[in-house]
Design an enzyme around this catalytic site. Structure first.
Site, short mmCIF file in Angstrom:
data_model
loop_
_atom_site.label_atom_id
_atom_site.label_comp_id
_atom_site.label_asym_id
_atom_site.label_seq_id
_atom_site.Cartn_x
_atom_site.Cartn_y
_atom_site.Cartn_z
CB SER A 198 -3.73 -1.68 0.37
OG SER A 198 -2.83 -2.30 -0.54
CG HIS B 49 -3.84 -4.62 3.57
ND1 HIS B 49 -4.38 -5.68 4.28
CD2 HIS B 49 -3.91 -4.99 2.27
CE1 HIS B 49 -4.76 -6.63 3.45
NE2 HIS B 49 -4.48 -6.25 2.22
CG ASP C 35 -2.43 -6.02 -0.80
OD1 ASP C 35 -3.09 -6.94 -0.30
OD2 ASP C 35 -2.85 -4.85 -0.88
CG MET D 24 -0.01 -9.39 -5.10
SD MET D 24 -0.82 -8.38 -6.32
CE MET D 24 -1.97 -7.47 -5.29
CG HIS E 37 -3.91 -10.05 1.49
ND1 HIS E 37 -4.74 -9.32 0.64
CD2 HIS E 37 -4.18 -11.36 1.22
CE1 HIS E 37 -5.45 -10.14 -0.09
NE2 HIS E 37 -5.12 -11.39 0.23
CG MET F 262 -3.16 -12.17 -2.48
SD MET F 262 -3.49 -10.54 -3.16
CE MET F 262 -2.49 -9.53 -2.05
CG MET G 70 -10.00 -11.55 -1.21
SD MET G 70 -8.86 -10.22 -0.75
CE MET G 70 -8.66 -9.36 -2.31
CG PHE H 108 -4.40 -6.38 -10.93
CD1 PHE H 108 -3.14 -6.03 -11.43
CD2 PHE H 108 -4.94 -7.60 -11.28
CE1 PHE H 108 -2.45 -6.89 -12.27
CE2 PHE H 108 -4.26 -8.47 -12.12
CZ PHE H 108 -3.01 -8.11 -12.61
N GLY H 109 -4.92 -3.47 -7.48
CA GLY H 109 -5.67 -2.42 -6.83
C GLY H 109 -6.59 -1.76 -7.84
CG ASP I 198 -8.03 -6.42 0.44
OD1 ASP I 198 -8.02 -5.36 -0.21
OD2 ASP I 198 -7.03 -7.17 0.57
N GLY I 199 -10.88 -4.55 -1.04
CA GLY I 199 -11.09 -4.36 -2.47
C GLY I 199 -12.23 -3.41 -2.78
N GLY J 261 -6.83 0.92 -0.75
CA GLY J 261 -5.58 1.26 -1.40
C GLY J 261 -5.74 2.50 -2.25
C1 DX5 Z 1 -5.95 -6.82 -4.12
C2 DX5 Z 1 -5.37 -6.39 -2.79
C3 DX5 Z 1 -6.00 -5.20 -2.18
C4 DX5 Z 1 -5.88 -3.95 -2.98
C5 DX5 Z 1 -7.06 -3.10 -2.66
O1 DX5 Z 1 -5.40 -8.05 -4.47
O2 DX5 Z 1 -5.50 -7.45 -1.85
O3 DX5 Z 1 -5.51 -4.98 -0.88
O4 DX5 Z 1 -4.73 -3.23 -2.73
O5 DX5 Z 1 -6.97 -2.01 -3.48
P1 DX5 Z 1 -8.18 -1.04 -3.72
O6 DX5 Z 1 -8.55 -0.45 -2.41
O7 DX5 Z 1 -7.61 -0.07 -4.68
O8 DX5 Z 1 -9.29 -1.87 -4.29
ZN ZN Z 2 -5.00 -7.11 0.35
#
Ligand code: DX5
Ligand code: ZN
Length: 227
Positions: free
Chosen positions: A10, A35, A37, A39, A74, A76, A145, A151-152, A183-184, A205
């Protein structure tokens, strides 16, 4: 038949000042998908990038021999359809959305497919899989998820493993080739557990972009999956 695993870094955790270079470097390091993201500061409390950034990065999403690397968008965002269309035009290969963010999830899936993209549905940690009763035959990807979106760098929520198992049962029962992505909070230390629950595609990510050597992280993930 052995599963084909895919690792989808990501770029949320990449260096935004050098995004093209980051995409190329992570592909060279072994990324299978990119990937992306998206937002909107409405569906989630954060704001990232839109279709123009996707379009600018698309030419960078290639291997050294020119083979394209799928761009896995993705969304959001709420509402879904207009942005899904814009991302399709910006070169997305997969477009996934949260069904609770669309007034008419079936229509959103059809709109994505009509643009020639693969369609995915995303399930938050507290969202049941029920809409799959009506949509599984129409989609190409289920994204579970394992953190709350926005957030990452958050910690993996263990109940996602049960949801992955349930999603795997639904995919096997329908017999269609549907990717099961998680994811996450994924890292080398937990990726094998996620695969054992039934996932075949892994977003990561911070675990990748937070380290200086992306290849070492991706190789470590593949070794964990192989073991
Ligand atoms: C969160 C995102 C993820 C995020 C994952 O809303 O959808 O894709 O980047 O990040 P990590 O791998 O750091 O949890
Ligand atoms: Zn994502």
């Amino acid at each position: 038949m052995p599963k084909t695993f895919r690792i989808a870094p990501s770029i949320l955790s990449a260096d935004f000042a050098r995004l093209g270079e980051e995409v190329r470097t992570v592909i060279e390091a072994g990324a299978d998908w990119i990937h992306f993201d998206v937002m909107d500061n409405h569906y989630v409390p954060n704001l990232t990038f839109g279709p123009m950034v996707c379009q600018a990065l698309k030419p960078h999403a290639r291997r050294a021999d020119g083979t394209p690397v799928p761009v896995d968008v993705h969304l959001m965002v709420q509402p879904v359809d207009a942005l899904a269309q814009a991302f399709a035009e910006a070169g997305a290969d997969y477009i996934s959305f949260h069904p609770d963010a669309s007034a008419h999830a079936h229509r959103s899936v059809q709109a994505i497919k009509a643009k020639g993209c693969k369609a995915g549905l995303v399930f938050n940690p507290a969202t049941p899989l029920d809409v799959l009763d009506w949509l599984i035959d129409d989609i190409d990807l289920i994204l579970v998820m394992s953190v709350n979106p926005g957030f990452g760098g958050q910690g993996f929520i263990d109940s996602a493993l049960r949801k992955v198992e349930q999603a795997r049962r639904r995919i096997d029962a329908c017999g269609k080739d549907i990717r099961l992505e998680v994811d996450g909070g994924i890292k080398g230390a937990n990726i094998a557990r996620v695969a054992a629950a039934g996932a075949d595609t892994f977003v990561a990510g911070s675990a990748i972009f937070g380290q200086p050597d992306y290849k070492a992280v991706i190789d470590g993930m593949r070794a964990a999956l192989a073991g």
